[in-house]
Structures are given as C-alpha cells and as structure tokens.
Design an enzyme around this catalytic site. Structure first.
Site: not given
Length: 596
Positions: A34, A36, A176, A181
């Site tokens: 994942d 960001e 987040h 995540d």
C-alpha cells in the site's frame, strides 16, 4: 493427416510452466503493498510519501516493510490531514531513489497484491521508469477487483478497504497509513480466498480470473479437463448423447479446457454449453497449425451448435467468367471442371454482387443469361436497355464482332488473374467525378465495390498460387529448437510433424511425405480444401523463419497482382471504422468468413 512416423517423442512439447499446471494458493508468496501519496496521479507530479508492505505465505506473515519517503515537495494540507503524514515527518526520510530499490528487493519473486492495484502499482512503475530501472515481471492481484466479483450488497455497501475489513473482521483498522492498510488488505485477501475456496478456487490462476458469472455447476465439472494433456490440439465438448456441442483449439489442451469450468470463460452461451456437456475429448496434434486445421474440419463435419464460425464452408459464392461463344459473368455456388475462370470464394452473396458490379462497370460484357448463337443478328433479338446506355457491347443483335468481344474478355480475364489496374483506374475515375459533384454516397458505393473486387482478386491469386502446386514441404525452427514440418498438397495440409532431437532430418521428412494424405487436384482456386484452411496454411508459409524444403510446381503470385492494392483499401476501411457508428459498419471481410 495422421502420420506413421509420428511418435510420443515427436509431439510438440509445450513448455509446462507453473502457470500452465496451476499453482496452489498455499504455495504462493504474496507481497501486499500500500502507498500513501501527495495526489492521485504520478504522471501529473504526485509523489509517494510512504510505502508499506507485508509478505505472506500459507496464511503466515514472513516479513514487513515500511518506510516514509521524502517527496521533495510540500504535502498538501488535505493529504496531511487524511494520512497524518506531515512535511516534518518526511524531512529526513529517504527519497524514492532509495526507497524503491529497497521495496523491489523485498518483493522480489512474489505476487504483488494491492487494493486498487492500478493506483499503487502504477506509481511504482512510474518511478521505476524515471530511474531507468527495469520493472520486474510481477504478477499482480487486485483485491478490490476480486471483491467486486465476490461481495454482494448484502455483505457490504461497497468494496472500499474499510468496508471489506469490517466484513472479514480484520485485526487492523485501515487508517490511511501504508503499513496498517497493507495489514488490513492481507486480512481481506485471506477472507476472499477462504470464501472462494468453497467455490472450487484453489490456484492462483483461478483466483486471478474468478468471475461470479461462472456458476457452481460449471466449476463442479472441471474434472472433465483432468485427463487432457498439456499439448497442442483440438478439444470437443459433447453432451450425454455424444453429440458435439463445441470444437476449439489450444496450444495447451488441459489449461484451456479448465478455463471453461473455472473463471475466465464468461460468455453466456458458453455457460449454457458447459451445463450440457458431459464429456470433453482431446485430439493431440503435432503442431499448432495441424490443430487449427483439424478444428476447421471438425466444425464443418459436426456443425456444433455453439460454434458460430466455420460451420458451413460450403455456403460460398464465386464470380464465374463463363466459357461459351459470348462469355459473361455470373454468380455460382460451385466450381466446376469446365475451363472457366473463377473469382472467390465469397462468404456472402452481397459481397459477391458488389464485386460483380465493379467488373460490369469496367467491362461492358453482356449481362443476360441467354445462350447466344455464334453469329447473332439484329433479327435474332433486339438490344437491351444496358446496350442503349452504353454498358453492354450488345452481341445479341450483332452490334459487336467476335474478335472485339474476345479482346474485351481477355482484358477481363487479365484483371481477374493478373493485374486489376484497369478496374482500379476506371472506378477511381468514377469516384473522383462523383466526389467533385459532392455525390459522396454514390462514390461510397463504388468504393465498396472496388474494395470487394480488390480483396477477392488478391485472395484468389494467393490461393490459386498454392492450390496449383501438387506439393509444398516447408519447415520452421520453433522456440524449443526443433523443426516443425508441414506437407501441403494442392493447398490442403496433408501431414504435420516435428523432427525429434537427434533424428536424421532428411529421413524424417522423407517418411513424413511418404505417409502424408493423398490429395487429388481439382479445378478452381480452392480445390482440395476450404478457403479458410488454405489461408491458415498460407499464413504459416508466409510467416518469418519459414524454410521451403521442396516445391513441386510453381508457387508464385503475379508481380502486378491485386495484393499490392490491399494496403490502400485496408487503410480506407480502418478510417471508416473510426468514423462510422458501429451499427452502420458494413465492410467486406479481408479474409474468408463462412456464413453462420
């Protein structure tokens, strides 16, 4: 087509990769990742601010990876509030030039998993390209895409990660942040795999292609594929009365047939066919070309209900230039041994009529079907309307002598068999004049007629060149280093084989030719096989790497033939496809497609 020299050693051995055999999910190592980021598009300048990943296998966590990434730009306030990642937090973090190689090393040799994988993997690939770093050939699994095929409205209102985490009671709540995540996505992945396991999905291939449109009843029949080999050939689905329902071909029979019972085959009519099937029979073939030809022959023989193409190769039309005192053009369904010239075959009467119209526009031959005496006179009959319009030389009333008419016939025959230039130039002039008068629809009619003629002439010339040859023997070195050899007689595939490693090539080819099918020549452009079969053979013979071993006869197309005009009409047709609404497209096919 079967040959006595064919043996198990001479079979075309497909490279049995793990993909073909089906890899059990319990043996797969997944890296769930994942990211960001500062925005939604790497191409628009958005940067990665955090990478989190979890490596798992058989439900066990093997390792975790987490790093903040310095984006070298300000993090938008909205993103900072959403993720909790601030500019101060990433100030001392490594740049993407350091973080990406570390992640790729962590994930090497695994299957990448992400929720909305195009986003995460797209960012990673973008920065790999920017760094000039080759992207590893990762297989990718998207849990969001998979969930949309599995989760119903009763399970969750949507397929967001947070919603799915609740459905599968994830131990981690998505927040987040990349690692959290990724951990939640691991629980979602395991939940989806557990649910699909009850539906018979046990391999990575089945998981990747799973579709809810494939019923449980279809999946229960996947045992029908287990006896099939991993080799090229033809497969036949049959019902409980041994009637053939569907015929197909594949380079790997077992792998292809399995898809009908697992996930990737979602056509509704195929689902109906599979529900009726009780047996799947496989016919191994020496080469993929032999498999394609056998498929055509079996479809023509059995006319399976669920095959849409190639069922009626006999339903074709030809344009015939007759052999009589005053020759004419006509549409016929069969090629006879009558010394006449034929153009075709055409898959539809409509396309044949367009070609016929193009020829009549260029050459004012008679269009009546009556038999005329060698010396017709005005007293015999009167001229027709076409003669009055100047579109017929009117031999019926003695308006033209036999010598002049014969010269016109020779020009037409040359256009059919040698050079189409006269037809092309005449109709192009007609189209130009119509376009100048802004009569574009009429010009379009002439364009379609000319396209039909050029395609038919090119096809006839190519097919006839091969069908005139009593025998053509050719070979090609395949990826495994061995030579595939085909014997073609009068345009029909008579034998196929692969020279075994270490075998005497000359002796093998001699034995293959000796055991090949006997084929008799016949009149016409496609005498010994269907046009579709001969075209498949031609495509193989014209492919890169082909070596002619022996040619009995002369295999050659006219230098000034119709093939050189094809590129122009192909380009025009592609342009039309991009402009005309799909429900108005009516173009002549560039290859033979038997009527359905």
């Amino acid at each position: 087509m079967s040959t006595a020299v064919r043996s198990a050693a001479s079979r075309w051995e497909a490279q049995r990769s793990f993909d073909e055999l089906g890899r059990p999910l319990r043996d797969i190592t997944f890296t769930v990742v994942d990211l960001e980021t500062t925005g939604g598009s790497a191409a628009a300048g958005s940067m990665i601010t955090e990478i989190g990943a979890v490596k798992v296998r058989s439900g066990e966590v093997l390792g975790e990876f987490q790093t903040l990434v310095n984006p070298r730009s300000e993090i938008p306030p909205f993103i900072a509030v959403l993720t909790g990642i601030t500019n101060a937090m990433v100030g001392d973090a490594p740049p993407i030039e350091s973080a990406l190689p570390a992640f790729l090393e962590f994930a090497a040799g695994t299957v990448l998993v992400a929720h909305n994988a195009p986003f995460d993997v797209g960012f990673l690939q973008h920065f790999a390209r920017e760094q000039g770093r080759p992207w590893p050939r990762f297989e990718v699994l998207d849990t969001a895409k998979l969930a949309r095929r599995v989760i119903t409205r009763d399970d969750a209102p949507n397929c967001k990660l947070s919603s799915l985490a609740r459905v599968f009671n994830s131990a981690t709540t998505p927040n987040h942040r990349a690692l959290a995540d990724a951990r939640a996505t691991v629980d979602v992945l395991h939940g989806l795999m557990e649910r699909l396991g009850g539906l018979g999905v046990h391999t990575l291939e089945e998981l990747q292609t799973f579709s809810s449109r494939v019923s449980a009843a279809q999946r229960r029949k996947r045992h029908l594929a287990e006896a099939l080999p991993h080799s090229p050939g033809v497969y036949l689905f049959k019902d409980d009365r041994a009637r053939v329902l569907y015929v197909g071909t594949s380079r790997d029979l077992r792998s292809r047939v399995r898809t009908y019972f697992t996930a990737s085959e979602t056509r509704s009519r195929m689902g109906e066919m599979v529900n009726l099937a009780t047996v799947v029979t496989g016919i191994e073939c020496a080469t993929p070309l032999e498999a394609e030809v056998r498929e055509l022959r079996l479809i023509a023989e059995h006319k399976p209900k669920y095959n849409r193409r190639s069922r009626f190769p006999e339903k074709v039309h030809f344009v015939k230039l007759t052999r009589e005192a005053w020759p004419r053009l006509s549409l016929v369904r069969r090629v006879l041994d009558d010394a006449a010239d034929y153009l075709g075959p055409f898959s539809s009467r409509r396309t044949a009529e367009k070609c016929l119209a193009a020829l009549h526009e260029t050459f004012p031959l008679r269009q009546c079907s009556d038999k005329l005496p060698h010396t017709p006179t005005a007293a015999t009959r009167s001229a027709c309307v076409l003669a009055e319009m100047g579109r017929c030389l009117s031999p019926c009333d003695g308006s033209v002598d036999a010598t002049t008419y014969a010269a016109l016939v020779r020009q037409l025959r040359d256009a059919l068999l040698q050079s189409p230039d006269e037809v092309v130039e005449a109709i192009n002039r007609r189209m130009s004049s119509l376009a100048q008068l802004e009569r574009f629809e009429e010009a379009g009619v002439h364009r379609d007629r000319l396209s039909s003629f050029v395609r038919a002439a090119a096809r006839t010339q190519r097919l006839s060149a091969l069908t005139r040859c009593p025998e053509v023997v050719a070979g090609r070195r395949e990826d495994d280093g061995r030579w595939a050899v085909h014997v073609v007689r009068y345009g029909r595939l008579a034998a196929a084989g692969v020279i075994p490693s270490g075998a005497d090539a000359l002796q093998y080819v001699a034995e293959l030719r000796a055991s090949a099918e006997s084929v008799r020549g016949a009149p016409g452009p496609v005498p010994a096989a269907t046009a579709e079969e001969t075209e498949k053979v031609l495509r193989w013979l014209e492919a890169p790497g082909i070596r002619l071993i022996d040619v009995d006869g002369e295999w050659a197309c006219p230098v000034a033939g119709a093939t050189r005009h094809l590129s122009v009409y192909d380009a025009a047709n592609h342009s039309r496809l991009s402009l005309v609404p799909f429900d108005e497209q009516r173009l002549p096919s560039p290859v033979h497609r038997p009527a359905r």
